[in-house]
Design a protein around this motif. Structure first.
Motif, PDB file in Angstrom:
ATOM      1  N   THR A  85       7.382   5.942   4.815  1.00 33.08           N
ATOM      2  CA  THR A  85       7.605   5.275   3.413  1.00 33.08           C
ATOM      3  C   THR A  85       7.352   3.843   3.241  1.00 33.08           C
ATOM      4  N   LYS A  86       7.375   3.082   4.429  1.00 34.69           N
ATOM      5  CA  LYS A  86       7.518   1.769   4.326  1.00 34.69           C
ATOM      6  C   LYS A  86       5.808   1.445   4.692  1.00 34.69           C
ATOM      7  N   ASN A  87       5.238   2.368   5.294  1.00 34.68           N
ATOM      8  CA  ASN A  87       3.836   2.243   5.596  1.00 34.68           C
ATOM      9  C   ASN A  87       3.112   2.293   3.841  1.00 34.68           C
ATOM     10  N   LEU A  88       3.558   3.126   3.160  1.00 33.24           N
ATOM     11  CA  LEU A  88       3.071   3.374   2.144  1.00 33.24           C
ATOM     12  C   LEU A  88       3.222   2.205   1.252  1.00 33.24           C
ATOM     13  N   ALA A  89       4.420   1.424   1.265  1.00 32.89           N
ATOM     14  CA  ALA A  89       4.648   0.338   0.429  1.00 32.89           C
ATOM     15  C   ALA A  89       3.782  -0.805   1.054  1.00 32.89           C
ATOM     16  N   SER A  90       3.578  -0.991   2.360  1.00 32.42           N
ATOM     17  CA  SER A  90       2.653  -1.789   2.915  1.00 32.42           C
ATOM     18  C   SER A  90       1.213  -1.925   2.521  1.00 32.42           C
ATOM     19  N   MET A  91       0.586  -0.542   2.393  1.00 34.96           N
ATOM     20  CA  MET A  91      -0.525  -0.393   1.669  1.00 34.96           C
ATOM     21  C   MET A  91      -0.694  -0.693   0.401  1.00 34.96           C
ATOM     22  N   ASN A  92       0.372  -0.491  -0.357  1.00 35.27           N
ATOM     23  CA  ASN A  92       0.235  -1.291  -1.673  1.00 35.27           C
ATOM     24  C   ASN A  92       0.305  -2.500  -1.636  1.00 35.27           C
ATOM     25  N   LYS A  93       1.054  -3.241  -0.754  1.00 35.96           N
ATOM     26  CA  LYS A  93       0.965  -4.759  -0.787  1.00 35.96           C
ATOM     27  C   LYS A  93      -0.554  -5.373  -0.315  1.00 35.96           C
ATOM     28  N   ALA A  94      -1.100  -4.521   0.680  1.00 34.34           N
ATOM     29  CA  ALA A  94      -2.365  -4.830   1.257  1.00 34.34           C
ATOM     30  C   ALA A  94      -3.411  -4.852   0.115  1.00 34.34           C
ATOM     31  N   LEU A 153      -5.271  -4.255  13.457  1.00 30.91           N
ATOM     32  CA  LEU A 153      -5.101  -2.916  14.093  1.00 30.91           C
ATOM     33  C   LEU A 153      -6.389  -2.244  13.568  1.00 30.91           C
ATOM     34  N   GLY A 154      -7.387  -2.671  12.977  1.00 32.87           N
ATOM     35  CA  GLY A 154      -8.667  -2.061  12.452  1.00 32.87           C
ATOM     36  C   GLY A 154      -8.500  -0.686  11.597  1.00 32.87           C
ATOM     37  N   VAL A 155      -7.484  -0.761  10.788  1.00 32.40           N
ATOM     38  CA  VAL A 155      -7.037   0.466  10.084  1.00 32.40           C
ATOM     39  C   VAL A 155      -7.477   0.017   8.386  1.00 32.40           C
ATOM     40  N   ALA A 156      -8.049   0.763   7.842  1.00 32.28           N
ATOM     41  CA  ALA A 156      -8.543   0.606   6.403  1.00 32.28           C
ATOM     42  C   ALA A 156      -7.553   1.289   5.605  1.00 32.28           C
ATOM     43  N   VAL A 157      -6.755   0.604   4.454  1.00 31.88           N
ATOM     44  CA  VAL A 157      -5.847   1.059   3.735  1.00 31.88           C
ATOM     45  C   VAL A 157      -6.845   1.772   2.138  1.00 31.88           C
ATOM     46  N   ALA A 158      -7.838   1.262   1.980  1.00 30.10           N
ATOM     47  CA  ALA A 158      -8.454   1.518   0.812  1.00 30.10           C
ATOM     48  C   ALA A 158      -9.985   2.222   1.266  1.00 30.10           C
ATOM     49  N   ASP A 159     -10.499   3.195   0.276  1.00 32.11           N
ATOM     50  CA  ASP A 159     -11.837   3.592   0.646  1.00 32.11           C
ATOM     51  C   ASP A 159     -12.927   2.589   0.089  1.00 32.11           C
ATOM     52  N   THR A 160     -14.066   3.341  -0.046  1.00 33.09           N
ATOM     53  CA  THR A 160     -15.143   2.351  -0.468  1.00 33.09           C
ATOM     54  C   THR A 160     -15.209   1.902  -1.929  1.00 33.09           C
ATOM     55  N   ASP A 161     -14.363   2.712  -2.734  1.00 32.38           N
ATOM     56  CA  ASP A 161     -13.985   2.509  -4.171  1.00 32.38           C
ATOM     57  C   ASP A 161     -12.796   1.756  -4.413  1.00 32.38           C
ATOM     58  N   GLU A 177      -0.623   9.507   4.772  1.00 35.31           N
ATOM     59  CA  GLU A 177      -0.342  10.110   5.971  1.00 35.31           C
ATOM     60  C   GLU A 177      -1.467   9.856   6.836  1.00 35.31           C
ATOM     61  N   THR A 178      -2.654   9.907   6.504  1.00 37.19           N
ATOM     62  CA  THR A 178      -3.836   9.744   7.584  1.00 37.19           C
ATOM     63  C   THR A 178      -3.758   8.295   8.172  1.00 37.19           C
ATOM     64  N   VAL A 179      -3.508   7.263   7.132  1.00 36.50           N
ATOM     65  CA  VAL A 179      -3.263   6.169   7.489  1.00 36.50           C
ATOM     66  C   VAL A 179      -2.325   5.739   8.670  1.00 36.50           C
ATOM     67  N   TYR A 180      -1.390   6.402   8.212  1.00 37.99           N
ATOM     68  CA  TYR A 180       0.066   6.330   9.011  1.00 37.99           C
ATOM     69  C   TYR A 180      -0.197   6.663  10.595  1.00 37.99           C
ATOM     70  N   TRP A 181      -0.971   7.835  10.736  1.00 40.30           N
ATOM     71  CA  TRP A 181      -1.152   8.196  12.238  1.00 40.30           C
ATOM     72  C   TRP A 181      -2.523   7.344  12.793  1.00 40.30           C
ATOM     73  N   GLU A 182      -3.172   6.768  11.932  1.00 40.51           N
ATOM     74  CA  GLU A 182      -4.257   5.852  12.600  1.00 40.51           C
ATOM     75  C   GLU A 182      -3.585   4.766  12.755  1.00 40.51           C
TER      76      GLU A 182
END
Length: 297
Positions: A131-140, A154-162, A169-174
């Motif tokens: 849940t915290k990761n999702l909140a952090s993604m929105n912040k980013a 960490l080299g993890v993308a939170v958004a796609d090309t659009d 969940e995919t972002v979390y495990w990455e």
């Protein structure tokens, strides 16, 4: 035991030879059919010459004891099955509640429940960090400098090309996999706390295990039959609801009974207080005089 009692009216007691068979009243050996050997076994004999069935009375006691033990075992087994069902109902209720709170599927939660027991990280800690990761993604996405920097490191993308958020969940495990690659524990903990919250340190066993290990454990959970289907969960949930309604109904019944008895109980309580007061005053007035104290008692 009525069966044995009926037989006893026409059965004759003979002595065992121990091996070859039985001696009848005249001392002649006769053939027999039975189970076990010697006096300890269950023996029902047929005397060839007289057609009489012989029964050792001690066997009846042994059979009774065996029947009692079997009955007790059946009762214990039945209770165990009921307990299993009640426990499964509580488990289903917990999984469905967590699914509603976290937004995770019941399947994913059960996979995590299985894995959590093996990597020593609670499901609450894992789901909370998700849940915290999702909140952090929105912040980013909104430009929060700390979140942007942490995901970039960490080299993890939170958004796609659009520019749309990727599957959280995919972002979390990455993210878990990337944190496991950071050798500096201090930096790793700092990044984890930035993106996953203050309880991130509790995730260290999960981070060390890695995303691949967690995926492997998820597969094992299915193979072991640990993951209940949605239909099974709903059925147990309905059973759990019925148990709760029964418990509430029992409480209501007790309250109703208490209401009916309340006037009588109140009167008895009042009388008890009066008697206790009289007893206490009598003991004090006796002033240590044993004879007066005895009269009070």
């Amino acid at each position: 035991f009525s069966l044995f009692k009926g037989f006893s009216e026409f059965l004759h007691v003979h002595h065992f030879t121990g091996k070859a068979g039985l001696l009848n009243g005249a001392g002649h050996q006769v053939a027999f059919h039975g189970f076990g050997d010697g006096a300890a076994g269950f023996c029902c004999f047929f005397c060839q010459g007289r057609g009489e069935i012989l029964h050792d009375a001690r066997v009846a006691a042994a059979m009774a004891a065996a029947a009692a033990a079997a009955g007790a075992a059946l009762v214990a087994a039945g209770k165990a099955l009921v307990d299993f069902s009640v426990d499964a109902a509580a488990y289903a209720d917990n999984i469905n509640t967590m699914a509603s709170v976290t937004g995770l599927s019941t399947e994913k939660l059960q996979e995590l429940q299985y894995a959590a027991e093996l990597v020593d990280v609670s499901v609450d800690t894992i789901s909370g960090s998700m849940t915290k990761n999702l909140a952090s993604m929105n912040k980013a996405v909104k430009g929060n400098a700390d979140a942007v920097a942490a995901y970039k490191r960490l080299g993890v993308a939170v958004a796609d090309t659009d520019g749309k958020l990727r599957d959280d969940e995919t972002v979390y495990w990455e993210l878990i996999e990337a944190l496991g690659q950071i050798e500096d524990e201090t930096e790793r903990d700092s990044l984890a706390m930035t993106l996953l919250g203050k309880s991130a340190k509790d995730l260290n066993p999960l981070i060390e295990a890695g995303a691949d290990k967690m995926a492997e454990l998820a597969d094992k959970a299915h193979a072991a039959g640990y993951v209940m289907s949605e239909d099974a969960l709903q059925s147990f949930q309905a059973f759990d609801d019925q148990l709760k309604e029964l418990d509430v109904g029992a409480t209501a019944a007790k309250n109703a009974l208490g209401t009916i008895l309340l006037p009588t109980l109140t009167q008895l309580a009042g009388d008890g207080v009066d008697l206790l007061g009289q007893f206490t005053n009598g003991i004090l007035d006796a002033d240590g005089d044993l004879s007066k104290m005895a009269e009070v008692v």
